[in-house]
Design a protein around this motif. Structure first.
Motif, PDB file in Angstrom:
ATOM      1  N   ILE A  92       0.828  -1.202   0.000  1.00 55.95           N
ATOM      2  CA  ILE A  92       0.000   0.000   0.000  1.00 55.95           C
ATOM      3  C   ILE A  92       0.865   1.255   0.000  1.00 55.95           C
ATOM      4  N   GLU A  93       1.877   1.287   0.841  1.00 56.25           N
ATOM      5  CA  GLU A  93       2.745   2.461   0.918  1.00 56.25           C
ATOM      6  C   GLU A  93       3.541   2.637  -0.378  1.00 56.25           C
ATOM      7  N   ALA A  94       3.970   1.538  -0.970  1.00 59.30           N
ATOM      8  CA  ALA A  94       4.703   1.608  -2.239  1.00 59.30           C
ATOM      9  C   ALA A  94       3.790   2.132  -3.345  1.00 59.30           C
ATOM     10  N   ALA A  95       2.568   1.635  -3.379  1.00 62.06           N
ATOM     11  CA  ALA A  95       1.614   2.082  -4.402  1.00 62.06           C
ATOM     12  C   ALA A  95       1.290   3.557  -4.238  1.00 62.06           C
ATOM     13  N   THR A 144       1.618   8.938  -6.339  1.00 60.23           N
ATOM     14  CA  THR A 144       1.983  10.331  -6.106  1.00 60.23           C
ATOM     15  C   THR A 144       2.988  10.807  -7.155  1.00 60.23           C
ATOM     16  N   GLU A 145       3.931   9.954  -7.475  1.00 61.99           N
ATOM     17  CA  GLU A 145       4.999  10.321  -8.404  1.00 61.99           C
ATOM     18  C   GLU A 145       4.535  10.333  -9.856  1.00 61.99           C
ATOM     19  N   LYS A 146       3.759   9.315 -10.260  1.00 64.73           N
ATOM     20  CA  LYS A 146       3.431   9.154 -11.677  1.00 64.73           C
ATOM     21  C   LYS A 146       1.955   9.366 -12.009  1.00 64.73           C
ATOM     22  N   GLY A 147       1.108   9.371 -10.974  1.00 66.08           N
ATOM     23  CA  GLY A 147      -0.333   9.425 -11.204  1.00 66.08           C
ATOM     24  C   GLY A 147      -0.896   8.022 -11.317  1.00 66.08           C
ATOM     25  N   PHE A 148      -2.180   7.882 -11.020  1.00 61.85           N
ATOM     26  CA  PHE A 148      -2.802   6.558 -11.050  1.00 61.85           C
ATOM     27  C   PHE A 148      -2.784   5.927 -12.439  1.00 61.85           C
ATOM     28  N   PRO A 149      -3.196   6.638 -13.495  1.00 58.25           N
ATOM     29  CA  PRO A 149      -3.249   5.982 -14.816  1.00 58.25           C
ATOM     30  C   PRO A 149      -1.885   5.511 -15.313  1.00 58.25           C
ATOM     31  N   ALA A 150      -0.840   6.284 -15.033  1.00 56.43           N
ATOM     32  CA  ALA A 150       0.484   5.956 -15.578  1.00 56.43           C
ATOM     33  C   ALA A 150       1.244   4.927 -14.758  1.00 56.43           C
ATOM     34  N   THR A 151       0.790   4.640 -13.566  1.00 61.92           N
ATOM     35  CA  THR A 151       1.474   3.665 -12.707  1.00 61.92           C
ATOM     36  C   THR A 151       1.085   2.249 -13.103  1.00 61.92           C
ATOM     37  N   SER A 152       2.065   1.397 -13.245  1.00 66.29           N
ATOM     38  CA  SER A 152       1.804  -0.011 -13.566  1.00 66.29           C
ATOM     39  C   SER A 152       2.017  -0.876 -12.337  1.00 66.29           C
ATOM     40  N   ILE A 153       1.491  -2.074 -12.383  1.00 63.33           N
ATOM     41  CA  ILE A 153       1.727  -3.018 -11.297  1.00 63.33           C
ATOM     42  C   ILE A 153       3.218  -3.299 -11.171  1.00 63.33           C
ATOM     43  N   ALA A 154       3.932  -3.314 -12.297  1.00 63.25           N
ATOM     44  CA  ALA A 154       5.386  -3.523 -12.260  1.00 63.25           C
ATOM     45  C   ALA A 154       6.081  -2.418 -11.481  1.00 63.25           C
ATOM     46  N   ASP A 155       5.610  -1.176 -11.641  1.00 67.51           N
ATOM     47  CA  ASP A 155       6.172  -0.059 -10.873  1.00 67.51           C
ATOM     48  C   ASP A 155       5.995  -0.295  -9.376  1.00 67.51           C
ATOM     49  N   CYS A 213       5.464  -3.187  -7.821  1.00 70.87           N
ATOM     50  CA  CYS A 213       6.275  -4.330  -7.398  1.00 70.87           C
ATOM     51  C   CYS A 213       7.713  -3.909  -7.137  1.00 70.87           C
ATOM     52  N   LYS A 214       8.251  -3.108  -8.035  1.00 66.56           N
ATOM     53  CA  LYS A 214       9.637  -2.647  -7.889  1.00 66.56           C
ATOM     54  C   LYS A 214       9.800  -1.804  -6.643  1.00 66.56           C
ATOM     55  N   LYS A 215       8.871  -0.894  -6.416  1.00 71.44           N
ATOM     56  CA  LYS A 215       8.943  -0.013  -5.248  1.00 71.44           C
ATOM     57  C   LYS A 215       8.788  -0.802  -3.949  1.00 71.44           C
ATOM     58  N   ALA A 216       7.907  -1.801  -3.961  1.00 76.35           N
ATOM     59  CA  ALA A 216       7.642  -2.585  -2.743  1.00 76.35           C
ATOM     60  C   ALA A 216       8.626  -3.719  -2.541  1.00 76.35           C
ATOM     61  N   GLY A 217       9.401  -4.038  -3.580  1.00 74.66           N
ATOM     62  CA  GLY A 217      10.265  -5.210  -3.501  1.00 74.66           C
ATOM     63  C   GLY A 217       9.454  -6.479  -3.421  1.00 74.66           C
ATOM     64  N   ALA A 218       8.349  -6.505  -4.161  1.00 78.92           N
ATOM     65  CA  ALA A 218       7.420  -7.639  -4.105  1.00 78.92           C
ATOM     66  C   ALA A 218       7.256  -8.230  -5.501  1.00 78.92           C
ATOM     67  N   SER A 219       6.870  -9.475  -5.543  1.00 76.43           N
ATOM     68  CA  SER A 219       6.594 -10.124  -6.820  1.00 76.43           C
ATOM     69  C   SER A 219       5.194  -9.747  -7.294  1.00 76.43           C
ATOM     70  N   THR A 220       4.970  -9.920  -8.585  1.00 79.39           N
ATOM     71  CA  THR A 220       3.638  -9.661  -9.138  1.00 79.39           C
ATOM     72  C   THR A 220       2.599 -10.552  -8.465  1.00 79.39           C
ATOM     73  N   GLY A 221       2.970 -11.805  -8.229  1.00 80.89           N
ATOM     74  CA  GLY A 221       2.052 -12.733  -7.570  1.00 80.89           C
ATOM     75  C   GLY A 221       1.681 -12.280  -6.178  1.00 80.89           C
ATOM     76  N   SER A 222       2.663 -11.729  -5.452  1.00 83.31           N
ATOM     77  CA  SER A 222       2.405 -11.252  -4.094  1.00 83.31           C
ATOM     78  C   SER A 222       1.424 -10.090  -4.099  1.00 83.31           C
ATOM     79  N   VAL A 223       1.614  -9.150  -5.033  1.00 88.67           N
ATOM     80  CA  VAL A 223       0.712  -7.998  -5.115  1.00 88.67           C
ATOM     81  C   VAL A 223      -0.702  -8.455  -5.449  1.00 88.67           C
ATOM     82  N   TYR A 224      -0.831  -9.345  -6.444  1.00 85.92           N
ATOM     83  CA  TYR A 224      -2.169  -9.805  -6.837  1.00 85.92           C
ATOM     84  C   TYR A 224      -2.777 -10.744  -5.794  1.00 85.92           C
ATOM     85  N   HIS A 225      -1.951 -11.343  -4.967  1.00 84.66           N
ATOM     86  CA  HIS A 225      -2.480 -12.161  -3.870  1.00 84.66           C
ATOM     87  C   HIS A 225      -3.257 -11.297  -2.882  1.00 84.66           C
TER      88      HIS A 225
END
Length: 206
Positions: A19-22, A27-38, A40-52
């Motif tokens: 949540i804090e990473a998102a 804040t930095e890129k805006g909601f539309p421009a932010t991807s799940i990959a962004d 994941c990178k910020k949180a140090g989490a896998s895509t599976g972890s985020v979607y879990h």
């Protein structure tokens, strides 16, 4: 083997990190421009972890909003519970509100801007529950001071507007960069103004 409560605590901690990473990404890129990959990178989490934890980017944005509301409300109730006088309670509320905004500017900005975003549609019931419990606890604290005559017996909507209306306006100016006055100084002036509006000085002259 981890105990169930340990697993739950770890899961909640991971959700908070995501949540804090998102929030930082939005804040930095805006909601539309932010991807799940962004995220994941910020949180140090896998895509599976985020979607879990969150089924979509919209659900994650809604969770950011709800978590911000929960954090704000819990802190407000804690600050108020430490006060025993009507004046102390009013000052504590105004000071807490502005201090929270100063401490969490990204979250405050998100709460101000995203209440009616499309992805918030599924949160209405949860928001009503959170707000109902919050109002119940706040009202219970103030009821005894209204009954004693320390606070003027005003309608709830008028009371809320006098207590936090000016405070919320200053908070909006602060998060958008328009406010020039230091938050601590502003809190002092606004708390004094709220007390002047709400205190029953025929009974409680101090």
């Amino acid at each position: 083997m981890k105990k169930p409560n340990t697993i739950h605590a770890a899961s909640c901690g991971r959700q908070r990190q995501i949540i804090e990473a998102a929030l930082a990404c939005f804040t930095e890129k805006g909601f539309p421009a932010t991807s799940i990959a962004d995220i994941c990178k910020k949180a140090g989490a896998s895509t599976g972890s985020v979607y879990h934890h969150f089924k979509s980017k919209g659900r994650l944005a809604a969770a950011i909003y709800l978590e911000g509301v929960r954090d704000y409300q819990a802190g407000m109730i804690d600050a108020l519970s430490k006060e025993t006088t009507a004046k102390g309670g009013i000052f504590a509320i105004v000071q807490y509100h502005l201090t929270w905004v100063k401490t969490h500017p990204e979250w405050a900005r998100f709460l101000f801007q995203k209440r009616h975003a499309e992805y918030m549609d599924d949160t209405e019931d949860r928001m009503k529950q959170l707000n109902a419990e919050f109002v119940k606890q706040m009202s219970a604290w103030f009821a005894k001071h209204m009954e004693s005559g320390a606070i003027r017996p005003l309608p709830r909507d008028v009371f809320s507007a006098l207590l936090l209306g000016p405070c919320q306006e200053f908070a909006r100016m602060h998060v958008t960069g328009y406010a020039k006055t230091d938050v601590t100084e502003a809190a002092r002036h606004l708390a004094a103004a709220a007390w002047a509006s709400l205190g029953n000085f025929t009974i409680n002259p101090s």
